[in-house]
Design a protein around this motif. Sequence first.
Motif, PDB file in Angstrom:
ATOM      1  N   THR A   1     -33.378 -56.910 -45.073  1.00 14.57           N
ATOM      2  CA  THR A   1     -33.343 -57.664 -44.832  1.00 14.57           C
ATOM      3  C   THR A   1     -33.178 -58.459 -43.864  1.00 14.57           C
ATOM      4  O   THR A   1     -32.819 -59.798 -44.043  1.00 14.57           O
ATOM      5  CB  THR A   1     -33.948 -56.582 -42.948  1.00 14.57           C
TER       6      THR A   1
ATOM      7  N   THR B   1     -25.010 -54.531 -38.453  1.00 12.22           N
ATOM      8  CA  THR B   1     -26.410 -54.373 -38.295  1.00 12.22           C
ATOM      9  C   THR B   1     -26.788 -52.953 -39.111  1.00 12.22           C
ATOM     10  O   THR B   1     -27.531 -52.405 -39.457  1.00 12.22           O
ATOM     11  CB  THR B   1     -27.323 -54.323 -36.595  1.00 12.22           C
ATOM     12  N   ALA B   2     -25.310 -51.826 -38.605  1.00  2.62           N
ATOM     13  CA  ALA B   2     -26.317 -49.789 -38.158  1.00  2.62           C
ATOM     14  C   ALA B   2     -25.636 -50.130 -40.591  1.00  2.62           C
ATOM     15  O   ALA B   2     -26.810 -49.522 -41.036  1.00  2.62           O
ATOM     16  CB  ALA B   2     -24.876 -49.570 -38.512  1.00  2.62           C
TER      17      ALA B   2
ATOM     18  N   ALA C   1     -30.744 -50.803 -46.260  1.00  3.07           N
ATOM     19  CA  ALA C   1     -32.134 -50.749 -46.514  1.00  3.07           C
ATOM     20  C   ALA C   1     -33.372 -49.658 -46.098  1.00  3.07           C
ATOM     21  O   ALA C   1     -34.338 -49.025 -47.369  1.00  3.07           O
ATOM     22  CB  ALA C   1     -33.304 -51.593 -44.788  1.00  3.07           C
ATOM     23  N   SER C   2     -32.758 -47.926 -45.895  1.00  4.37           N
ATOM     24  CA  SER C   2     -33.495 -46.745 -45.849  1.00  4.37           C
ATOM     25  C   SER C   2     -33.489 -46.516 -47.789  1.00  4.37           C
ATOM     26  O   SER C   2     -33.770 -45.682 -47.789  1.00  4.37           O
ATOM     27  CB  SER C   2     -32.788 -45.547 -44.721  1.00  4.37           C
TER      28      SER C   2
ATOM     29  N   SER D   1     -27.675 -57.035 -31.124  1.00  4.79           N
ATOM     30  CA  SER D   1     -28.721 -56.274 -31.785  1.00  4.79           C
ATOM     31  C   SER D   1     -26.621 -56.664 -32.461  1.00  4.79           C
ATOM     32  O   SER D   1     -26.378 -55.955 -32.752  1.00  4.79           O
ATOM     33  CB  SER D   1     -28.695 -55.126 -31.285  1.00  4.79           C
TER      34      SER D   1
ATOM     35  N   PRO E   1     -31.702 -56.246 -37.770  1.00  2.72           N
ATOM     36  CA  PRO E   1     -32.250 -55.823 -38.992  1.00  2.72           C
ATOM     37  C   PRO E   1     -33.784 -56.048 -39.042  1.00  2.72           C
ATOM     38  O   PRO E   1     -33.922 -54.942 -39.742  1.00  2.72           O
ATOM     39  CB  PRO E   1     -31.431 -55.853 -39.981  1.00  2.72           C
TER      40      PRO E   1
ATOM     41  N   ALA F   1     -35.794 -54.151 -36.462  1.00  2.00           N
ATOM     42  CA  ALA F   1     -35.850 -52.933 -36.836  1.00  2.00           C
ATOM     43  C   ALA F   1     -36.523 -52.443 -37.347  1.00  2.00           C
ATOM     44  O   ALA F   1     -37.116 -50.826 -37.860  1.00  2.00           O
ATOM     45  CB  ALA F   1     -34.598 -52.687 -36.692  1.00  2.00           C
ATOM     46  N   THR F   2     -36.561 -52.937 -38.786  1.00  2.00           N
ATOM     47  CA  THR F   2     -36.749 -52.077 -40.254  1.00  2.00           C
ATOM     48  C   THR F   2     -38.734 -52.854 -40.356  1.00  2.00           C
ATOM     49  O   THR F   2     -39.234 -52.472 -41.574  1.00  2.00           O
ATOM     50  CB  THR F   2     -36.580 -53.141 -41.257  1.00  2.00           C
TER      51      THR F   2
ATOM     52  N   LEU G   1     -29.389 -51.852 -41.665  1.00  2.00           N
ATOM     53  CA  LEU G   1     -30.465 -50.509 -41.661  1.00  2.00           C
ATOM     54  C   LEU G   1     -29.886 -48.885 -42.991  1.00  2.00           C
ATOM     55  O   LEU G   1     -31.097 -49.298 -43.365  1.00  2.00           O
ATOM     56  CB  LEU G   1     -30.351 -50.462 -40.415  1.00  2.00           C
TER      57      LEU G   1
ATOM     58  N   ARG H   1     -38.010 -53.564 -46.159  1.00  2.00           N
ATOM     59  CA  ARG H   1     -37.868 -54.762 -45.345  1.00  2.00           C
ATOM     60  C   ARG H   1     -37.496 -56.532 -46.383  1.00  2.00           C
ATOM     61  O   ARG H   1     -37.204 -57.626 -45.493  1.00  2.00           O
ATOM     62  CB  ARG H   1     -39.267 -55.297 -45.494  1.00  2.00           C
TER      63      ARG H   1
END
Length: 542
Positions: free
Chosen positions: A237, A65-66, A72-73, A188, A222, A225-226, A69, A234
Amino acid sequence: MESIVVFLQLAGAVALLLFGLGLVRDGMVEAFGLKMKMILGAGTRTGPRAFVSGVVATLGLQSSTATALLTASFVHREMIGIRRAQIVLLGANVGTALTAVIVSADIAAAVPLLVLAGYVLRRRGGTVGTGIGAGLIGVGLMLLSLTLLDQATEPLRSSPQLAAFLPMLDGARPVALVFAAVIALLCSSSLAAVLLIGSLVLPPELAVVMMLGANLGGAMAPVLATGGLDVSARRVTLGNLAVRAIGCLIALPFAGPAAAALADLPLDPAGMAVTSHLAFNLVLAALIWPFNGLVCALTLRLIPDQAGLAETGPRWLDDAVLDTPPLALAGASREVLDIGDTVERMMVRTRAAFRSDDPAPLAEVMALEDQVDRRQHEVKNYLSRLTGAATQTERRQSIAVLDYVINLEHIGDIIAKGLAAEVQKKIGQGLRFSDEGYAELDGLFLMTQENLRMAQTVFMTRDREMARRLMEQKVEIRNLERQSAQHHLIRLREDQSDSRETSSLHLDLLRDLKRINAHAVSVAHPILDEEGLLIESRLRTR
């Protein structure tokens, strides 16, 4: 009453597992955060490297998950293309499965040693030592939580109610899959859900089905979260969720044969969930990789581009609040943060041109530089009109805002007139750096982007610890710049043609990247100076 005690023990063991996971993740980010980002940001030039980057980053962060994210960033900031990002997440899925195998190994005896070593490292101090120490303590707590899970589920394993319930759940595969997906979503973490499932002695086929559900639920977190990021992030994920959902639909009918095949291996029945987790993600990566383009096309259809016009004028400079300095300073600060985002955008587009040998992004850089010049001038004029009602503290804050926006304007000038011009020269003359030189420059590009983001955070929060880290990054970049220059001279002595043709360009890029970092780091100076953590001169006293 007994059932309540069992539930509390189980909930406490899961909470300890999640806390350990978070401690490992936070510790690794503190110790190697920028290096992990460099692995992802600079290690995606090819598909295999992107896959390995996802595996390595997830093993370090202990969480797919980390990694999702973070990836995605990076897509949001145009540091990674969406196709490479999807491959990174395939690697992340394999990485979290390998983590489950490692953590579930019978090494509970190492818990005291891990916690002791972590405590000693944290006491010694230092960013890297403190981070590694936290990570070791987190691993120790994760191993301890597995022992507690085993003890907490012992009454369940001997419970006649569970013995009656499991055949019902075993006969309703979709229900079992959804049940496990909800557990993973609540945690999560697919890793935590798989380890929880592995702590129960389940029929092999049911363990495989619930493992599939844990994978599906782990991909949902994720996506949620996004939700606030742009469409490109988006899509990353959502694509990962689509891949896992397709994999679960295909694998669900074959849960029985898969469980039978894995049961022939010399495994503890409790290891079925962990082993099938690894097998599923390895097979899924191999099958989906050739169709990665189709997955990206699917996400493009599900989340289409959104048309919109960029705002280029001041957005938070309100003349009506000039008589109220706190409101005026808040608006000016928000305006300056937006200018900082524009400067970072200039850096992103320059690096994109550097990596792709495409001059198109450089046209946007020049347009953005004009915006930065105009907007920083407006901020300076706005703050100059603050009324005399401002306190001494507010005047100091006004000076800090002015200093930062001036440094941002200087950074914009260096990017537009220095870096962009040098990248344009590289493209126009068809110059090619040596592989080593390219890797050194691209790594410094990436570190500079991260420092610009960190400078924004320091300006917004005035966090002393973050300011200290930013200063440490300046020293590291200075050392990397010096090392790259030395390596370049060595390649020149070895008469490498690529290095000879790009010699002045290589050194000019190093110089400008160093200058940009110096301007970005200056935001930390007043914060650290107020705390008495800076010396006036680097000159050694006699």
